[in-house]
Every structure is written in C-alpha cells, then in structure tokens.
Enzyme design. Structure first.
Site, PDB file in Angstrom:
ATOM      1  N   ASN A   1      16.665 -25.985   7.456  1.00  0.00           N
ATOM      2  CA  ASN A   1      16.312 -27.371   7.778  1.00  0.00           C
ATOM      3  C   ASN A   1      15.284 -27.415   8.901  1.00  0.00           C
ATOM      4  O   ASN A   1      15.513 -26.806   9.955  1.00  0.00           O
ATOM      5  CB  ASN A   1      17.556 -28.127   8.233  1.00  0.00           C
ATOM      6  CG  ASN A   1      18.645 -28.152   7.169  1.00  0.00           C
ATOM      7  OD1 ASN A   1      18.567 -28.923   6.227  1.00  0.00           O
ATOM      8  ND2 ASN A   1      19.644 -27.295   7.319  1.00  0.00           N
TER       9      ASN A   1
ATOM     10  N   LYS B   1      18.302 -28.239  -7.440  1.00  0.00           N
ATOM     11  CA  LYS B   1      17.947 -29.027  -6.250  1.00  0.00           C
ATOM     12  C   LYS B   1      16.540 -29.615  -6.333  1.00  0.00           C
ATOM     13  O   LYS B   1      15.589 -28.897  -6.604  1.00  0.00           O
ATOM     14  CB  LYS B   1      18.009 -28.143  -4.996  1.00  0.00           C
ATOM     15  CG  LYS B   1      19.374 -27.554  -4.717  1.00  0.00           C
ATOM     16  CD  LYS B   1      19.402 -26.869  -3.355  1.00  0.00           C
ATOM     17  CE  LYS B   1      20.740 -26.244  -3.086  1.00  0.00           C
ATOM     18  NZ  LYS B   1      20.789 -25.594  -1.754  1.00  0.00           N
TER      19      LYS B   1
ATOM     20  N   ARG C   1      17.691 -25.652  11.792  1.00  0.00           N
ATOM     21  CA  ARG C   1      19.054 -25.183  11.547  1.00  0.00           C
ATOM     22  C   ARG C   1      19.101 -24.477  10.200  1.00  0.00           C
ATOM     23  O   ARG C   1      18.717 -25.050   9.184  1.00  0.00           O
ATOM     24  CB  ARG C   1      20.058 -26.344  11.553  1.00  0.00           C
ATOM     25  CG  ARG C   1      21.513 -25.880  11.802  1.00  0.00           C
ATOM     26  CD  ARG C   1      22.526 -27.014  11.635  1.00  0.00           C
ATOM     27  NE  ARG C   1      22.596 -27.410  10.261  1.00  0.00           N
ATOM     28  CZ  ARG C   1      22.775 -28.671   9.841  1.00  0.00           C
ATOM     29  NH1 ARG C   1      22.908 -29.655  10.695  1.00  0.00           N
ATOM     30  NH2 ARG C   1      22.818 -28.948   8.554  1.00  0.00           N
TER      31      ARG C   1
ATOM     32  N   LYS D   1      12.697 -27.238  -0.387  1.00  0.00           N
ATOM     33  CA  LYS D   1      13.432 -26.240  -1.181  1.00  0.00           C
ATOM     34  C   LYS D   1      12.483 -25.340  -1.961  1.00  0.00           C
ATOM     35  O   LYS D   1      12.792 -24.170  -2.208  1.00  0.00           O
ATOM     36  CB  LYS D   1      14.409 -26.941  -2.107  1.00  0.00           C
ATOM     37  CG  LYS D   1      15.766 -27.141  -1.455  1.00  0.00           C
ATOM     38  CD  LYS D   1      16.110 -28.489  -1.082  1.00  0.00           C
ATOM     39  CE  LYS D   1      17.435 -28.579  -0.368  1.00  0.00           C
ATOM     40  NZ  LYS D   1      17.591 -29.806   0.387  1.00  0.00           N
TER      41      LYS D   1
ATOM     42  N   GLU E   1      20.324 -23.476   2.999  1.00  0.00           N
ATOM     43  CA  GLU E   1      18.979 -24.029   3.165  1.00  0.00           C
ATOM     44  C   GLU E   1      18.532 -23.889   4.608  1.00  0.00           C
ATOM     45  O   GLU E   1      19.341 -23.688   5.513  1.00  0.00           O
ATOM     46  CB  GLU E   1      18.911 -25.499   2.731  1.00  0.00           C
ATOM     47  CG  GLU E   1      19.703 -26.432   3.597  1.00  0.00           C
ATOM     48  CD  GLU E   1      19.271 -27.889   3.450  1.00  0.00           C
ATOM     49  OE1 GLU E   1      18.148 -28.166   3.001  1.00  0.00           O
ATOM     50  OE2 GLU E   1      20.072 -28.757   3.822  1.00  0.00           O
TER      51      GLU E   1
ATOM     52  N   GLU F   1      16.161 -34.106   1.266  1.00  0.00           N
ATOM     53  CA  GLU F   1      17.050 -33.718   2.357  1.00  0.00           C
ATOM     54  C   GLU F   1      18.133 -34.765   2.515  1.00  0.00           C
ATOM     55  O   GLU F   1      17.962 -35.906   2.093  1.00  0.00           O
ATOM     56  CB  GLU F   1      16.270 -33.663   3.680  1.00  0.00           C
ATOM     57  CG  GLU F   1      15.105 -32.714   3.701  1.00  0.00           C
ATOM     58  CD  GLU F   1      15.512 -31.295   3.391  1.00  0.00           C
ATOM     59  OE1 GLU F   1      16.584 -30.884   3.852  1.00  0.00           O
ATOM     60  OE2 GLU F   1      14.778 -30.614   2.668  1.00  0.00           O
ATOM     61  N   GLY F   2      19.210 -34.356   3.162  1.00  0.00           N
ATOM     62  CA  GLY F   2      20.165 -35.352   3.643  1.00  0.00           C
ATOM     63  C   GLY F   2      21.383 -35.561   2.767  1.00  0.00           C
ATOM     64  O   GLY F   2      22.184 -36.445   3.017  1.00  0.00           O
TER      65      GLY F   2
ATOM     66  N   SER G   1      21.173 -32.200  12.500  1.00  0.00           N
ATOM     67  CA  SER G   1      22.182 -32.948  13.247  1.00  0.00           C
ATOM     68  C   SER G   1      23.377 -32.084  13.627  1.00  0.00           C
ATOM     69  O   SER G   1      23.467 -30.924  13.239  1.00  0.00           O
ATOM     70  CB  SER G   1      22.628 -34.158  12.428  1.00  0.00           C
ATOM     71  OG  SER G   1      23.009 -33.748  11.148  1.00  0.00           O
TER      72      SER G   1
ATOM     73  N   ARG H   1      30.665 -26.631   9.642  1.00  0.00           N
ATOM     74  CA  ARG H   1      31.035 -27.853   8.926  1.00  0.00           C
ATOM     75  C   ARG H   1      31.944 -27.459   7.778  1.00  0.00           C
ATOM     76  O   ARG H   1      31.676 -26.460   7.116  1.00  0.00           O
ATOM     77  CB  ARG H   1      29.783 -28.479   8.309  1.00  0.00           C
ATOM     78  CG  ARG H   1      29.368 -29.776   8.913  1.00  0.00           C
ATOM     79  CD  ARG H   1      28.126 -30.320   8.253  1.00  0.00           C
ATOM     80  NE  ARG H   1      27.250 -29.286   7.701  1.00  0.00           N
ATOM     81  CZ  ARG H   1      26.249 -29.549   6.876  1.00  0.00           C
ATOM     82  NH1 ARG H   1      25.997 -30.761   6.496  1.00  0.00           N
ATOM     83  NH2 ARG H   1      25.494 -28.563   6.430  1.00  0.00           N
TER      84      ARG H   1
HETATM   85  P1  ADP Z   1      20.637 -31.183   1.488  1.00  0.00           P
HETATM   86  O1  ADP Z   1      19.206 -31.010   1.848  1.00  0.00           O
HETATM   87  O2  ADP Z   1      20.892 -32.421   0.723  1.00  0.00           O
HETATM   88  O3  ADP Z   1      21.533 -30.997   2.678  1.00  0.00           O
HETATM   89  P2  ADP Z   1      21.671 -28.626   0.575  1.00  0.00           P
HETATM   90  O4  ADP Z   1      20.813 -27.611  -0.065  1.00  0.00           O
HETATM   91  O5  ADP Z   1      22.097 -28.336   1.961  1.00  0.00           O
HETATM   92  O6  ADP Z   1      20.951 -30.024   0.446  1.00  0.00           O
HETATM   93  O7  ADP Z   1      22.971 -28.836  -0.326  1.00  0.00           O
HETATM   94  C1  ADP Z   1      23.979 -29.775   0.002  1.00  0.00           C
HETATM   95  C2  ADP Z   1      25.360 -29.131  -0.036  1.00  0.00           C
HETATM   96  O8  ADP Z   1      25.621 -28.567  -1.322  1.00  0.00           O
HETATM   97  C3  ADP Z   1      25.512 -27.962   0.930  1.00  0.00           C
HETATM   98  O9  ADP Z   1      25.856 -28.418   2.211  1.00  0.00           O
HETATM   99  C4  ADP Z   1      26.609 -27.147   0.260  1.00  0.00           C
HETATM  100  O10 ADP Z   1      27.882 -27.674   0.561  1.00  0.00           O
HETATM  101  C5  ADP Z   1      26.329 -27.340  -1.216  1.00  0.00           C
HETATM  102  N1  ADP Z   1      25.468 -26.233  -1.719  1.00  0.00           N
HETATM  103  C6  ADP Z   1      24.120 -26.223  -1.782  1.00  0.00           C
HETATM  104  N2  ADP Z   1      23.648 -25.052  -2.265  1.00  0.00           N
HETATM  105  C7  ADP Z   1      24.716 -24.281  -2.524  1.00  0.00           C
HETATM  106  C8  ADP Z   1      24.887 -22.952  -3.042  1.00  0.00           C
HETATM  107  N3  ADP Z   1      23.846 -22.198  -3.395  1.00  0.00           N
HETATM  108  N4  ADP Z   1      26.154 -22.483  -3.180  1.00  0.00           N
HETATM  109  C9  ADP Z   1      27.221 -23.247  -2.825  1.00  0.00           C
HETATM  110  N5  ADP Z   1      27.123 -24.497  -2.324  1.00  0.00           N
HETATM  111  C10 ADP Z   1      25.891 -25.034  -2.178  1.00  0.00           C
HETATM  112 MG    MG Z   2      21.966 -29.350   3.742  1.00  0.00          MG
END
Ligand code: ADP
Ligand code: MG
Length: 487
Positions: A142, A377, A124, A317, A140, A381-382, A147, A463
């Site tokens: 995945n 970051k 995803r 990442k 990101e 994950e998660g 899910s 979402r």
């Molecule tokens: P995880 O692997 O924990 O899901 P993510 O990279 O998806 O990590 O980041 C978690 C949440 O943080 C995302 O669902 C989003 O809401 C917010 N986020 C992450 N990166 C960005 C970004 N570059 N700009 C804006 N919001 C972000």
């Molecule tokens: Mg995420």
C-alpha cells in the site's frame, strides 16, 4: 515450539477482562466512531481480547524486508520512470474513471515544471503467514493512506497493560506472556516521525515548527482517531501542528502564493500534504470537478506530497504483479545482494496478468479450471472490490473480454487459523480467525534525482477477521485490530 494456548479464564474473569479492556480503550483512544455517529460519542474499536501467535522468524522477516520494499518502489519511480509511465498509461486506458484521472493529473502537474522534487512515502506491506511453510506471503503493498498505525500502538499498550497486571492469568498473579513475546508497535510515533522528516526536508534540512502538515481526510471519517493519534504524536514529539481538510474544502481552506501552500485563515505555510483520502473513486464523487481540481492544485504546489500521484499509482495491483518477476527486480535494484533478492522473492505468491503473454493465457485457463485457488483483483484500494474463488468465472464471463486486462489473478494464501476472541460492540465472539500482518515503512526521496534521504521501518499492524470472511476491512466491519504474540 508451538505457541502456548490462549489464556483460559473463568466466565467472571472474562467479564472482568472485557470491562477492563473497554474502559482502557475508552480512556486511551483505542476507539472508532460507530456508523451514523454524533461527534461526541465513540465506540471501542473492534479488537481481539488476546494477542494472536505469529512465529518469530516470520515476524522478523517481514520487518527486515520492509526497507528493501521501500527502496524497490522508490527506484521503480525514480530510476525506471519511463517504463512505469508506459504501464500506467495502459492502466489509464483500462480504468479511465480513476487510474486514468490520476494519471491525467500527474501529466498536468508536471506540464509547467516541478516545484517540489522531494516526495514522502508512508507505506504498508501486508502479509499472511503461509500455514505449511511459515513463510510470509505478501497480499499487497500500500502506497497511499495506510491506516491503523495509530490504533496498532494503542492495542499493544492495552495488551501489555492487561498482561502486566495479571488480567490474562486465571490466578491474577503473573504475566501470561513474557515481555519479549508481546511487543508494542511504535507505528504511531514512527509515522509521525516520517511526517516530521518531510517537514524537516521541506525546510532545507532545518527543524521548523512554524510550517504545518495538511491532513487531507474523508468527510465523516469513522476512523479519525487513528489519524488523530498520529497528529498528536507529531505535536507532542516534534512540536509540529496539523490542519485537517476534506478534498471538497481544499479550495476554501488553502491558498497558493508563488507555489507555496498556506492555510488561508492563519497564513501558516504547509510543508507536507498527507493523504488519508483520495485513494478511491468514492473520495471524488461528491463533486468531481471540485475534488479533482483540489487534487491537481495540491499536486502542483511546492509542498511535499505524501504520496505523490506517481507514488500512489505505483501501488497498483498491476505493478505488484509485474514486480514478482525476478529479472525486473534486478533491473530496478541492480546492486541487490543475493540474500536480499531471495528474501524478497520468498514473499511472493503467483500473480498473473490477463494479457496475450504465456502467463496471460495461463491466467485465462486457471481462472476457469481452478478458480477456488485464486482471487481476482481490480486496480482499486480500500476493500470490497475483489472477486473470490468460484465467483471468478461468472464475473469474467459477464464483462467484456477486452477489459480483462484491468485485473490480476492472484493465488490465495492459506494462513493458519486461531481461536482468539473478538470484542465488537459489547459482544465477544469466540471463533477461528485469520490474521494479516502489515509492516509500515517511511521513505523520503527525490523523485527527480532518485536520492533517498531517509528509509525507515515504522512499526506494524496485525489485523484479524473471522476465517469465514474473505475480506478484512476493519472500518468496513469485517475485521478487527489485533496484536502479535511472537513465539
Ligand atoms: P484492498 O486494496 O481492497 O485492501 P487487498 O489486496 O488487500 O485489497 O485484499 C483485500 C483482502 O482480501 C485482504 O485484506 C485479505 O484479507 C484478502 N486477500 C487478498 N489477497 C489474498 C490472497 N492472495 N490470499 C488470501 N487472502 C487474500
Ligand atoms: Mg488491503
């Protein structure tokens, strides 16, 4: 043309809509367990009452670029394996507790030869729509345990029902949205189809309903209905059965006979091991020896893994940061058409490493001078692991400088916000929200030869979360399941 406003309903009409929504959700499985649940009691999943607008061009670009992304990650694994492994080795040193353990299992799993070259990816890719350019920007990619493919289909069906029966209209007599403005994600069926593709190729490209799928799940999973929806689609649409097991119980439930996996109690042969667990250190904590051994036991077998360890690690990442480089993309996809390359590149925001390159020095400067524009970051994950904006400088100061390399610095995307209504438990929140579009894809490939047997789109997920919240995890309580209104 701007999107039309959200439906305007009277208080009585909104109360009707709420009850209508709750009862549809409970009747049709748009549900989740509450915290500390009993197995016989569910909650309506946190959802929006209305679909959220997204420009048609953004939505189409996100769906169009998915199979290209699938191929990018697969070619990275199969055609640039040595390079990938060098990077993962370094990551393993920074993050010995988790990435390191996964990498160790990868090495052990190949030590005595590989029994199953075929591998399944259910991916995803998550985006936000940048408010000024309307371009989709990737958050990101995945590659493990993605899910909400199940619940996403359900909310599309629910909102289509509400729209078609007039519940979004204050005169109760017309559809507020046209049919093509309010599509339903086919993700539940498409993810099931991905698993069925795995089952088919495990059996030498022959349909077979005697072999089964092993769902590896977390104990006390609150989001299990999202998984069950996929399981039931697999059964209804393909006649393929599944068995669910936690990492802790693998040893008790599954046995290996000449490399093949079987369920001990029935001797059903397992064609695909599908992980909805195993993506974070917490999934191994209860009994590390047992759970990590279980992972190795499954990885070494002849079953097709979804994902393999290498596929899982390629979703880190750090890899995402490296893949924002145009020349690296061209190395991985040498035959890519220029139009496709531009399409991929347009989905990236700046992601910087912390190393001794020029980019790394830039990152070290920006993290302190303009932290409000960035998110930091780790390789996790998660949800719940990132460090946002002004928290970044003090976080970096707190940790050892030699550990900075385990993080990436990513430019924050500024999405448009909308005033939708979120239904959580029995309460309706009327607040500004931001939305994240996830596009699913499935790919069945040979991890040794690089041959791709199938590469498909698999629906989407929207979402949403309150604008004021940094993170968007639904099960974690930050966000909710939404659907697109395409305008
Ligand atoms: P995880 O692997 O924990 O899901 P993510 O990279 O998806 O990590 O980041 C978690 C949440 O943080 C995302 O669902 C989003 O809401 C917010 N986020 C992450 N990166 C960005 C970004 N570059 N700009 C804006 N919001 C972000
Ligand atoms: Mg995420």
């Amino acid at each position: 043309m701007p999107p039309k406003p959200f439906p305007q309903l009277s208080e009585d009409q909104e109360n009707d809509l709420k009850l209508n929504t709750q009862q549809w959700a409970l009747s049709n499985g748009l549900v989740m367990y509450p915290p500390n649940f009993e197995p016989y009691q569910v909650n309506v999943a946190p959802i929006t009452l209305f679909p959220t607008p997204i420009p048609r061009s953004s939505f189409e670009q996100a769906t169009k670029v998915q199979t290209l992304y699938n191929e990018l990650y697969i070619n990275l694994i199969t055609k640039r394996k040595e390079w990938l492994i060098e990077i993962l080795k370094r990551l393993a040193e920074f993050d010995s507790d988790f990435s390191g353990k996964l990498f160790d299992i990868y090495q052990k799993s190949i030590a005595e030869g590989v029994l199953q070259p075929l591998s399944l990816g259910i991916f995803r890719s998550d985006y936000m729509v940048d408010s000024s350019t309307r371009q989709i920007k990737q958050i990101e990619f995945n590659t493990v345990s993605v899910s909400f493919g199940g619940l996403s289909t359900k909310i599309g069906q629910l909102q289509t029902f509400l729209n078609t029966t007039g519940a979004y209209d204050n005169k109760y007599n017309f559809k507020y949205y046209d049919n093509d403005e309010l599509p339903t994600s086919t993700s539940a069926s498409d993810i099931a189809q991905g698993l069925a593709d795995g089952n088919y190729h495990y059996n030498g490209a022959v349909e077979n309903t005697d072999t089964i799928i092993l769902f590896v799940i977390q104990p006390n999973e609150r989001n299990c209905f999202d998984q069950r929806i996929v399981e039931y689609a697999l059964f209804h649409e393909h006649g393929i059965r599944s068995v669910r097991v936690t990492l802790e119980d693998v040893n008790e439930v599954v046995t290996n006979n000449s490399g093949k996996l079987y369920v001990k109690s029935t001797m059903d042969e397992i064609s695909v091991v599908y992980y909805r667990s195993g993506y974070g250190p917490g999934d191994y904590d209860s009994d590390p020896e047992k759970t990590w051994n279980a992972r190795l036991f499954l990885e070494k077998s002849q079953a097709i893994k979804c994902p393999s360890i290498l596929t899982q690690l390629s979703g880190s990442k750090k890899i995402q940061q490296l893949l924002t480089n145009e020349s690296i993309i061209k190395q991985i996809l040498p035959d890519i058409a220029d139009k496709d390359l531009q399409s991929l590149l347009s989905t990236f925001v700046r992601i910087l490493p912390f190393d001794d390159t020029e980019q790394g020095k830039e990152a070290a400067k920006l993290a302190f001078q303009e932290p409000e524009k960035f998110v930091l970051k780790p390789q996790r994950e998660g949800g719940g692991n990132n460090i946002y904006k002004l928290d970044i400088p003090q976080f970096l100061n707190k940790i050892d400088k030699k550990d900075w390399g385990a993080y990436i610095l990513m430019e924050l995307i500024t999405p448009e916000t909308f005033e939708n209504k979120i239904l959580r438990n029995n309460q309706v929140f009327h607040e500004r929200i931001v939305s994240e579009l996830g596009v699913f894809g499935t790919i069945l490939f040979d991890e040794q030869s690089g041959a791709i047997k199938s590469n498909k789109n698999a629906g989407w997920l929207l979402r949403s979360k309150f604008e004021t919240s940094d993170e968007g995890g639904v099960a974690a309580g930050f966000g909710c399941v939404d659907n697109v209104y395409i305008y």
